[in-house]
Design a protein around this motif. Sequence first.
Motif, PDB file in Angstrom:
ATOM      1  N   TYR A   7       0.849  -1.199   0.000  1.00  0.00           N
ATOM      2  CA  TYR A   7       0.000   0.000   0.000  1.00  0.00           C
ATOM      3  C   TYR A   7       0.882   1.245   0.000  1.00  0.00           C
ATOM      4  O   TYR A   7       1.922   1.284   0.651  1.00  0.00           O
ATOM      5  N   PHE A   8       0.474   2.280  -0.755  1.00  0.00           N
ATOM      6  CA  PHE A   8       1.194   3.554  -0.709  1.00  0.00           C
ATOM      7  C   PHE A   8       0.205   4.706  -0.652  1.00  0.00           C
ATOM      8  O   PHE A   8      -0.935   4.604  -1.089  1.00  0.00           O
ATOM      9  N   ARG A   9       0.663   5.795  -0.080  1.00  0.00           N
ATOM     10  CA  ARG A   9      -0.062   7.061  -0.074  1.00  0.00           C
ATOM     11  C   ARG A   9       0.962   8.141  -0.407  1.00  0.00           C
ATOM     12  O   ARG A   9       2.022   8.212   0.206  1.00  0.00           O
ATOM     13  N   CYS A  10       0.634   8.992  -1.371  1.00  0.00           N
ATOM     14  CA  CYS A  10       1.555  10.023  -1.848  1.00  0.00           C
ATOM     15  C   CYS A  10       0.977  11.399  -1.539  1.00  0.00           C
ATOM     16  O   CYS A  10      -0.139  11.711  -1.953  1.00  0.00           O
ATOM     17  N   TYR A  11       1.731  12.212  -0.820  1.00  0.00           N
ATOM     18  CA  TYR A  11       1.390  13.609  -0.548  1.00  0.00           C
ATOM     19  C   TYR A  11       2.315  14.461  -1.408  1.00  0.00           C
ATOM     20  O   TYR A  11       3.536  14.328  -1.311  1.00  0.00           O
ATOM     21  N   ALA A  12       1.758  15.321  -2.238  1.00  0.00           N
ATOM     22  CA  ALA A  12       2.596  16.109  -3.145  1.00  0.00           C
ATOM     23  C   ALA A  12       2.001  17.495  -3.353  1.00  0.00           C
ATOM     24  O   ALA A  12       0.813  17.722  -3.144  1.00  0.00           O
ATOM     25  N   THR A  13       2.868  18.403  -3.775  1.00  0.00           N
ATOM     26  CA  THR A  13       2.467  19.721  -4.221  1.00  0.00           C
ATOM     27  C   THR A  13       2.916  19.829  -5.668  1.00  0.00           C
ATOM     28  O   THR A  13       4.072  19.546  -5.983  1.00  0.00           O
ATOM     29  N   GLU A  14       2.013  20.191  -6.540  1.00  0.00           N
ATOM     30  CA  GLU A  14       2.360  20.321  -7.952  1.00  0.00           C
ATOM     31  C   GLU A  14       2.193  21.763  -8.394  1.00  0.00           C
ATOM     32  O   GLU A  14       1.317  22.475  -7.916  1.00  0.00           O
ATOM     33  N   LYS A  15       3.064  22.188  -9.299  1.00  0.00           N
ATOM     34  CA  LYS A  15       2.995  23.541  -9.837  1.00  0.00           C
ATOM     35  C   LYS A  15       2.782  23.423 -11.342  1.00  0.00           C
ATOM     36  O   LYS A  15       3.569  22.780 -12.033  1.00  0.00           O
ATOM     37  N   ILE A  16       1.699  24.023 -11.826  1.00  0.00           N
ATOM     38  CA  ILE A  16       1.368  24.018 -13.246  1.00  0.00           C
ATOM     39  C   ILE A  16       1.618  25.415 -13.773  1.00  0.00           C
ATOM     40  O   ILE A  16       0.982  26.381 -13.328  1.00  0.00           O
ATOM     41  N   ILE A  17       2.555  25.530 -14.703  1.00  0.00           N
ATOM     42  CA  ILE A  17       2.929  26.823 -15.264  1.00  0.00           C
ATOM     43  C   ILE A  17       2.319  26.924 -16.658  1.00  0.00           C
ATOM     44  O   ILE A  17       2.648  26.140 -17.542  1.00  0.00           O
ATOM     45  N   ARG A  18       1.449  27.885 -16.815  1.00  0.00           N
ATOM     46  CA  ARG A  18       0.779  28.154 -18.082  1.00  0.00           C
ATOM     47  C   ARG A  18       1.210  29.530 -18.569  1.00  0.00           C
ATOM     48  O   ARG A  18       1.760  30.318 -17.802  1.00  0.00           O
ATOM     49  N   PRO A  19       0.940  29.849 -19.842  1.00  0.00           N
ATOM     50  CA  PRO A  19       1.342  31.174 -20.345  1.00  0.00           C
ATOM     51  C   PRO A  19       0.682  32.329 -19.587  1.00  0.00           C
ATOM     52  O   PRO A  19       1.278  33.398 -19.454  1.00  0.00           O
ATOM     53  N   THR A  20      -0.525  32.122 -19.068  1.00  0.00           N
ATOM     54  CA  THR A  20      -1.238  33.226 -18.411  1.00  0.00           C
ATOM     55  C   THR A  20      -1.326  33.093 -16.897  1.00  0.00           C
ATOM     56  O   THR A  20      -1.749  34.030 -16.226  1.00  0.00           O
ATOM     57  N   SER A  21      -0.958  31.941 -16.333  1.00  0.00           N
ATOM     58  CA  SER A  21      -1.080  31.765 -14.881  1.00  0.00           C
ATOM     59  C   SER A  21      -0.149  30.671 -14.373  1.00  0.00           C
ATOM     60  O   SER A  21       0.350  29.850 -15.148  1.00  0.00           O
ATOM     61  N   MET A  22       0.067  30.679 -13.059  1.00  0.00           N
ATOM     62  CA  MET A  22       0.789  29.613 -12.363  1.00  0.00           C
ATOM     63  C   MET A  22      -0.131  29.108 -11.258  1.00  0.00           C
ATOM     64  O   MET A  22      -0.591  29.887 -10.425  1.00  0.00           O
ATOM     65  N   VAL A  23      -0.400  27.818 -11.267  1.00  0.00           N
ATOM     66  CA  VAL A  23      -1.303  27.218 -10.300  1.00  0.00           C
ATOM     67  C   VAL A  23      -0.498  26.273  -9.415  1.00  0.00           C
ATOM     68  O   VAL A  23       0.268  25.448  -9.910  1.00  0.00           O
ATOM     69  N   THR A  24      -0.667  26.397  -8.107  1.00  0.00           N
ATOM     70  CA  THR A  24      -0.069  25.474  -7.150  1.00  0.00           C
ATOM     71  C   THR A  24      -1.199  24.648  -6.561  1.00  0.00           C
ATOM     72  O   THR A  24      -2.189  25.203  -6.086  1.00  0.00           O
ATOM     73  N   ARG A  25      -1.050  23.319  -6.629  1.00  0.00           N
ATOM     74  CA  ARG A  25      -2.107  22.420  -6.176  1.00  0.00           C
ATOM     75  C   ARG A  25      -1.597  21.460  -5.121  1.00  0.00           C
ATOM     76  O   ARG A  25      -0.441  21.072  -5.105  1.00  0.00           O
ATOM     77  N   ASN A  26      -2.502  21.057  -4.255  1.00  0.00           N
ATOM     78  CA  ASN A  26      -2.248  20.004  -3.280  1.00  0.00           C
ATOM     79  C   ASN A  26      -2.741  18.699  -3.911  1.00  0.00           C
ATOM     80  O   ASN A  26      -3.838  18.637  -4.442  1.00  0.00           O
TER      81      ASN A  26
END
Length: 64
Positions: A7-26
């Motif tokens: 069994y695994f559980r993954c906790y991560a923060t991802e950053k999506i860089i787009r031409p008009t915005s930067m989104v940080t997600r949990n």
Amino acid sequence: MHSYPIYFRCYATEKIIRPTSMVTRNLLTEGWLRNTGRSDNNPHGFLIERWEIIDNHDLKVETR
């Protein structure tokens, strides 16, 4: 590693860089790992089963 499959559980923060915005997600996911044979396409020799996304929400949205 006393049980199988693993069994695994993954906790991560991802950053999506787009031409008009930067989104940080949990991101929170979980699933089970099963050993398989290693190959050129699967060098670690694991197969992910019953993979599920538990949480994937925006923490911050910045305009560029």
